[in-house]
Design an enzyme around this catalytic site. Sequence first.
Site, PDB file in Angstrom:
ATOM      1  N   ASP A 309       0.823  -1.205   0.000  1.00 54.88           N
ATOM      2  CA  ASP A 309       0.000   0.000   0.000  1.00 54.88           C
ATOM      3  C   ASP A 309       0.860   1.259   0.000  1.00 54.88           C
ATOM      4  O   ASP A 309       1.937   1.298   0.591  1.00 54.88           O
ATOM      5  CB  ASP A 309      -0.901  -0.012   1.253  1.00 54.88           C
ATOM      6  CG  ASP A 309      -1.837   1.164   1.312  1.00 54.88           C
ATOM      7  OD1 ASP A 309      -2.704   1.274   0.419  1.00 54.88           O
ATOM      8  OD2 ASP A 309      -1.703   1.987   2.243  1.00 54.88           O
ATOM      9  N   GLU A 362       0.983  -0.556  -5.136  1.00 53.38           N
ATOM     10  CA  GLU A 362      -0.045   0.465  -5.323  1.00 53.38           C
ATOM     11  C   GLU A 362       0.704   1.796  -5.447  1.00 53.38           C
ATOM     12  O   GLU A 362       1.023   2.433  -4.444  1.00 53.38           O
ATOM     13  CB  GLU A 362      -1.026   0.498  -4.152  1.00 53.38           C
ATOM     14  CG  GLU A 362      -2.251   1.360  -4.419  1.00 53.38           C
ATOM     15  CD  GLU A 362      -2.463   2.475  -3.396  1.00 53.38           C
ATOM     16  OE1 GLU A 362      -3.336   3.322  -3.637  1.00 53.38           O
ATOM     17  OE2 GLU A 362      -1.761   2.509  -2.376  1.00 53.38           O
TER      18      GLU A 362
END
Length: 639
Positions: A309, A362
Amino acid sequence: MSTGTRRDWGLLGELDLYLLAEGRHEELWRVLGAHLVDGVRPGVAFSVLAPAAQAVRVVGDFNGWNGGGHPLRRVGTSGVWAGFVPEAQEGARYKFEVLGADGTVRLKADPFARAAECPPATASVIHRSGYDWGDGEWLAARSAGAAVQESPMSVYEVHLGSWRGGLSYRQLAEQLPAYVADLGFTHVEFLPVMEHPFGGSWGYQVTSYFAPSARWGAPDDFRHLVDTLHRSGIGVILDWVPAHFPKNDWALARFDGTALYEHPDPRRAEQRDWNTLQFDYGRAEVRAFLLANAVYWCEEFHVDGLRVDAVAAILYLDYSREEGEWLPNAEGGRENLDAVRFLRELNGTLARRCPDVVVIAEESTAWEGVTRSADHGGLGFGLKWNMGWMHDTLAFLAEDPVNRRYHHHRMTFGMMYAHSEHFLLPLGHDEVVHLKGSLLAKMFGDPWQRFANLRAYLSFMWFHPGKQLLFMGQEFAQTTEWDHDRGLDWQLLDLPGVEGHRHRGVQQLVRDLNGHYRAHAELWRRDSDPGGFRWIDADDADHQVYSAVRYDHDGTPLVGVFNFSPVVHHGFTLAMPRSGAWSELVNTDADCYGGSGVGNLGTVRAAPVPQRGLPATARLTLPPLAGLWLRPTEPEQVQ
């Protein structure tokens, strides 16, 4: 890994301490934390990293939360404190009582706890897994399979707490694998399952990195869910958050009275977007903590991938910081050089230890070489989320068809850079929260147009080079934003009449797209090969039509034609890569999907008339706001 079991060192040996100091201990969870010890004198060996602490005690259910009788000893100059508590047993709650360098006593959860209390309680829990895995066949097939870039990957993104409104891991194992398998997805991706105190963070503010959340059951219950998914033919990807952690005083923040896990300079530590702290990637012990945690989830829980993330927040020192609020690197730049080193080491470590596990970034910026190997100057990720493609295409679909000709390039721009990285096309959770509306609500028009636009868009996405990800609920056209506090609107599938038929139609379309996608290697085997894709016509803005061909290695073609106009195009001339008969593999305007039933009666015939550099031409009917996939049904005719 350990070379000694001295009682005052817990399970730590000299090699462990050396590797920890070097930031290269890849199995750190095996020696730090709380470990049950069997034998003549059973109990629990405790150890914790707190180099600046003046004293550390362990407190818990076994001593009435009074640490006077259970102090830990400093292990040389390593910064580790360790000790043995014969009274401690499995299932007992505990914390470390840390007298910090600043003179303050703090009760801290164990950073290496493998289980934790259910929030809002915050204690760690002594745990040892006894799970007996049954996914050997899956792991063997995974090991023998092709690289992920050359394999089908269709991902169903899931928030465990709200998929069906608060089911346990065991209950999810009874329902989720069958549902995902029926829809044909190859993988599920779970929003972070690591323990987190605030449910509204969706798991992205982790306090216990080694413990699956107790909200939904015990650690072995989560193992059972992963195992069941594997035995159902479904891979498991976990969202993993090495970018930042929350400031809760009982967790990682100022663990020993100093900035231990976070960077000591607030210009690098503070993440104002989330009111959290960033890890100090330049500190060896922090790198060891994060690297071991990544290995832990892959090896101890058999997961098939990690989606890292907020990679941009890791890479850039000025991420979400104004001028004067960030500290440049040693070369005066904005790149976090320590983080670059860490990410390369992360990907290199997992490629060596878990070569068939995919690591996904990401990452939303133009950082070059995210999926390029570190040997060639890249970061070494397996895949990268293509956020630009998602934003461009959604912006196009929000436009009135009258104006779409002026935004035609938004649907084609992604192909300008599609082969610069190994991409995954995401329609994820962030796009259906915070007043952004559901995926259906983003489509322009009245209800009929919205459903038609959505169906056409999904067929375009599945046809486009790159793997794909769809957040839960969008597979049946959820009408409202996602709410993490309640389940999805499953009742939409049971509505009577046209409305229910439309929702069931989108679900059926996703099922069919996945089925055809997996069956046709043209759609995935050459995702990273520019020769696997060719536009037939990317510039037909007047008709708002896009057409392209996907090719397998042997030249087998699959044609996609996408009409984003609400007008039926009769007698539409289309260049084709092969003459002869072609069947409609997909027609998103079909009655079974809730469409109007316009099409070509299932068959298109291409005549050997060259056009646009292709050897054949077909005349066909293009349904309104619809996508067609066409496949040849006759052997190629040699002219």
